[in-house]
Motif scaffolding. Structure first.
Motif, PDB file in Angstrom:
ATOM      1  N   LEU A  65      49.092 -28.513  -7.569  1.00 22.67           N
ATOM      2  CA  LEU A  65      48.239 -27.627  -8.355  1.00 22.67           C
ATOM      3  C   LEU A  65      46.781 -27.863  -7.984  1.00 22.67           C
ATOM      4  N   LYS A  66      46.450 -27.400  -6.799  1.00 19.25           N
ATOM      5  CA  LYS A  66      45.095 -27.515  -6.265  1.00 19.25           C
ATOM      6  C   LYS A  66      44.852 -26.314  -5.361  1.00 19.25           C
ATOM      7  N   VAL A  67      43.612 -25.863  -5.299  1.00 17.55           N
ATOM      8  CA  VAL A  67      43.249 -24.699  -4.506  1.00 17.55           C
ATOM      9  C   VAL A  67      42.428 -25.135  -3.293  1.00 17.55           C
ATOM     10  N   LEU A  68      42.692 -24.514  -2.147  1.00 17.66           N
ATOM     11  CA  LEU A  68      41.896 -24.735  -0.951  1.00 17.66           C
ATOM     12  C   LEU A  68      40.838 -23.644  -0.862  1.00 17.66           C
ATOM     13  N   VAL A  69      39.567 -24.046  -0.749  1.00 20.01           N
ATOM     14  CA  VAL A  69      38.457 -23.103  -0.609  1.00 20.01           C
ATOM     15  C   VAL A  69      37.831 -23.295   0.763  1.00 20.01           C
ATOM     16  N   VAL A  70      37.852 -22.245   1.564  1.00 22.35           N
ATOM     17  CA  VAL A  70      37.192 -22.258   2.870  1.00 22.35           C
ATOM     18  C   VAL A  70      35.874 -21.514   2.703  1.00 22.35           C
ATOM     19  N   ASP A  71      34.783 -22.235   2.866  1.00 23.84           N
ATOM     20  CA  ASP A  71      33.461 -21.727   2.479  1.00 23.84           C
ATOM     21  C   ASP A  71      32.576 -21.499   3.702  1.00 23.84           C
ATOM     22  N   ASN A  72      32.048 -20.288   3.796  1.00 23.84           N
ATOM     23  CA  ASN A  72      31.088 -19.989   4.862  1.00 23.84           C
ATOM     24  C   ASN A  72      29.666 -19.892   4.335  1.00 23.84           C
ATOM     25  N   GLY A  73      29.462 -20.291   3.073  1.00 25.70           N
ATOM     26  CA  GLY A  73      28.142 -20.250   2.470  1.00 25.70           C
ATOM     27  C   GLY A  73      27.816 -18.952   1.766  1.00 25.70           C
ATOM     28  N   ALA A  74      28.725 -17.991   1.768  1.00 22.52           N
ATOM     29  CA  ALA A  74      28.479 -16.704   1.128  1.00 22.52           C
ATOM     30  C   ALA A  74      28.577 -16.826  -0.390  1.00 22.52           C
ATOM     31  N   GLY A  75      27.824 -15.977  -1.072  1.00 20.25           N
ATOM     32  CA  GLY A  75      27.804 -16.026  -2.526  1.00 20.25           C
ATOM     33  C   GLY A  75      29.128 -15.696  -3.171  1.00 20.25           C
ATOM     34  N   GLN A  76      29.956 -14.879  -2.504  1.00 22.55           N
ATOM     35  CA  GLN A  76      31.237 -14.507  -3.092  1.00 22.55           C
ATOM     36  C   GLN A  76      32.176 -15.714  -3.171  1.00 22.55           C
ATOM     37  N   VAL A  77      32.246 -16.498  -2.116  1.00 23.14           N
ATOM     38  CA  VAL A  77      33.050 -17.718  -2.158  1.00 23.14           C
ATOM     39  C   VAL A  77      32.477 -18.673  -3.208  1.00 23.14           C
ATOM     40  N   GLY A  78      31.151 -18.750  -3.267  1.00 21.33           N
ATOM     41  CA  GLY A  78      30.518 -19.609  -4.265  1.00 21.33           C
ATOM     42  C   GLY A  78      30.848 -19.184  -5.673  1.00 21.33           C
TER      43      GLY A  78
END
Length: 675
Positions: free
Chosen positions: A40-53
């Motif tokens: 029960l954990k989520v993987l977040v791949v972040d490119n610095g965009a506000g939507q991912v944030g």
């Protein structure tokens, strides 16, 4: 249908047929690999965009564990099979229950990392959120320049949650959703809308009819595609965030989210000073210079009719106000006005209709002894140069006398709750940079566990001896105003530049901006201040933020200027949310407890002390002993006991959630999902 079931073989009856169908997902077939463990954990791949944030902020705020991989970090881990999965006790383990990506293919179509991620999602039935992309066939949509497609500014656009949305992951919404348009001169939202192709189910349609948010099933995978830009502070994202998370986690996750709104009315029984439009200050306040010390204004105090109106307003709106009272100030007013007090009599007659909270007996300043010979005031000093503070005995008397008055007059109060006058006793910058050292002992002696603080000064909960603060949002409805014109005039003074006749305090202030022109005092409150304050308060309410708001009894008197704001908050909320998602209206002790639990939970997650996973229909969670665990699951979930099971959770937004922990003799929390 058989093909759809085959695509979802890896979900392993996670929610049971009913739970998956409620989320708009086909139920897995009998051949599903039920032995797979999904963490029960989520993987977040972040490119610095506000939507991912924005999505990351929602995960954090809800208490959902997640791991972030920053694409811009040269030392980031490689996304491969080993990073994504392994085996535990011989059984396959998916390390992440959902994946958040900046777009549909941030590693590059055909790249090794993209291929590894897609294989992982197929194998375990892991959902993927494409945080922001454009409408094109690779995400299941036509191009915007064909078949009725559209792209452009969305400010003020009325979009529609589809039937698939309101019966699926967005079942907590009524249907229409209007995008914010705060400033007509600024472009705030942009998006693409297009006709869905095969495999795409729209959840949100643009005014043109094209989809801007939906599920795309293809190649044995499932993506949630968002084709509009947003940030974490915008209303439309806050409204949709719950559904995005429930879709991502298939309705089973650690953490929880609710919508909260509580309003404290300070200074009840006492009069409040009134704004002087001629002097641009409040006579009687120690920082109001001029006028030869004379106060020619009339203090503001509710009448019996105002009290009766408040009780009826509550009944009409199903909402309870917290009356934060100063009994001694009321007794003093009565003695100075003929020995009778119709307001107190009316409030006491309706006492069961309100919640009551101690605001000290006479509302004195409980911090340092103020030296008012200067403007602004300073702290008085002892002979040795140390700061002179109100004594513990005097603070304690203020608390206990108010409690005793409440008891003798039949007011039902929670003695663990307190709000000091002006939040005094707590540090007050710049004059008093530390708490009154006598405050903590006085709180403890009177059994106070939760003391109100000013969120604009101290947004985080903290300890004051054995008590904890409860940060409160100050509403921009001033304590010294009871009329629309007074509010607009004072607002103009604060938020107008010197060149336009204001104080100029808004100029060069990082936390505020000046009005482009002063408000019309006859219409400015209703036309400008009310919608702005309602929008701010609603933003707090729909952001899983339990902090209360506070106003003053003056705002319930004369023009009763508080009610238009409250009316708009409640009406706007009702227009968005379904009946299964009621606005929570907790008292201060419940709010303090919620914040305390969140802090402990976030610390346990951050320190790697929490493990949660599901295998088939069973959820297992371990956390440090005594830690309350927030869990969200489908309706019908039951808690496993040492012997037998028990009902779990409280219904909210079409699911169950609650704070819980393992039962006696259990080392882990176990929940049985519906079959």
């Amino acid at each position: 249908m058989a093909q759809s079931l085959h695509r979802w073989r890896g979900t392993a009856a996670v929610l049971g047929a009913a739970g998956l169908l409620a989320l708009g997902v086909g139920a897995p077939g009998a051949s599903a690999a039920t032995a797979s463990r999904i963490d029960l954990k989520v993987l977040v791949v972040d490119n610095g965009a506000g939507q991912v944030g924005a999505i990351t902020a929602e995960l954090k705020n809800s208490g959902i564990p997640y791991t972030t991989v920053n694409l811009g970090d040269a030392g980031r881990p490689t996304i491969n099979a080993t990073f994504l999965s392994d085996t535990v006790n011989g059984a396959p383990r998916a390390k992440y229950q959902g994946v958040v990506l900046p777009n549909e293919a941030p590693f590059g179509a055909g790249s090794a990392e993209q291929a590894a991620l897609e294989a992982y999602e197929k194998t375990f039935g892991i959902p993927q959120v494409d945080a922001y992309t454009w409408a094109h066939p690779e995400v299941g949509l036509d191009y915007t320049d064909s078949n009725g497609g559209w792209s452009g500014v969305l400010d003020g656009a009325q979009t529609q949650i589809t039937a698939a949305g309101t019966t699926g992951p967005f079942r907590y919404l009524d249907g229409p959703l209007t995008f914010e348009d705060i400033d007509p001169a600024v472009q705030e939202s942009y998006g693409y809308a297009a006709h869905p192709r095969e495999g795409f189910t729209s959840y949100l349609n643009a005014p043109s009819g094209g989809s801007m948010l939906g599920q795309y099933e293809h190649d044995g995978r499932r993506e949630l595609v968002l084709t509009f830009a947003y940030n974490q502070y915008q209303k439309q994202f806050k409204v949709l965030a719950r559904g995005i998370v429930e879709w991502l986690t298939q309705g089973v996750h650690l953490g929880q989210s609710r919508n909260y709104f509580a309003v404290h009315v300070d200074d009840v029984f006492a009069p409040d000073a009134r704004w002087d439009a001629d002097r641009n200050c409040t006579p009687g306040d120690i920082d109001c210079a001029g006028g030869n010390g004379e106060d020619t204004t009339t203090p503001i105090r509710m009448t019996a009719d105002d009290a009766a109106y408040a009780a009826q307003w509550e009944a009409d709106h199903g909402f309870t106000l917290d009356m934060v009272f100063n009994a001694g100030a009321g007794e003093e007013w009565k003695a100075e006005n003929g020995g009778t007090d119709a307001l107190t009599a009316r409030l006491l007659a309706d006492k069961a209709k309100f919640r009551w909270m101690n605001h000290t007996y006479m509302h004195p300043f409980l911090g340092c002894v103020q030296d008012t010979t200067t403007v602004p005031w300073t702290c008085s000093k002892n002979a040795d140069g140390s700061t002179k503070y109100m004594s513990r005995a005097d603070i304690s008397a203020e608390i206990s006398k108010n409690n005793n008055w409440a008891s003798s007059h039949g007011l039902s109060i929670d003695r663990t709750e307190l709000v000091t006058g002006e939040h005094s006793g707590l540090k007050t910058l710049p004059q008093q940079p530390v708490d009154n050292p006598n405050l903590a002992g006085a709180l403890s002696a009177n059994g106070v566990k939760w003391t109100g603080s000013d969120n604009s000064r101290e947004p985080e909960q903290r300890a004051v001896g054995s008590a904890l603060t409860v940060p409160r949002y100050p509403m921009n409805i001033y304590y010294n105003a009871a009329k629309d014109e007074e509010m607009a005039d004072e607002y103009n003074w604060i938020y107008t530049s010197k060149a336009d006749g204001g104080s100029g305090v808004c100029e060069g202030n990082a936390t505020s901006t000046c009005l482009s022109a002063p408000l019309d005092t006859a219409t400015g409150y209703a036309d400008y201040i009310v919608p702005m304050e309602a929008r701010t308060a609603l933003g707090h309410a729909i952001g899983n933020d339990p902090r209360p708001h506070y106003v003053h009894q003056a705002n319930l008197a004369e023009d009763r200027i508080l009610y238009p704001v409250l009316d708009k908050v409640l009406a706007d909320y009702k227009a968005i949310y379904a009946d299964n998602t009621p606005l929570q209206n907790p008292r201060q002790s419940a709010i303090g407890t919620e914040m305390q639990r969140r802090t402990a939970w976030q610390a346990a997650v951050a320190n790697g002390k929490v493990t949660g996973y599901r295998v088939g229909n069973t959820v297992t969670v371990t956390a440090p002993s005594g830690t309350q665990i927030p869990v969200t699951v489908p309706t019908g979930t039951r808690k496993q006991l040492v012997i037998g099971t028990a009902a779990f959770g409280t219904a909210y937004a079409g699911q169950l959630n609650d704070w819980t922990k393992p039962e006696l003799l259990q080392s882990a929390l176990k929940l049985n999902l519906p079959a």
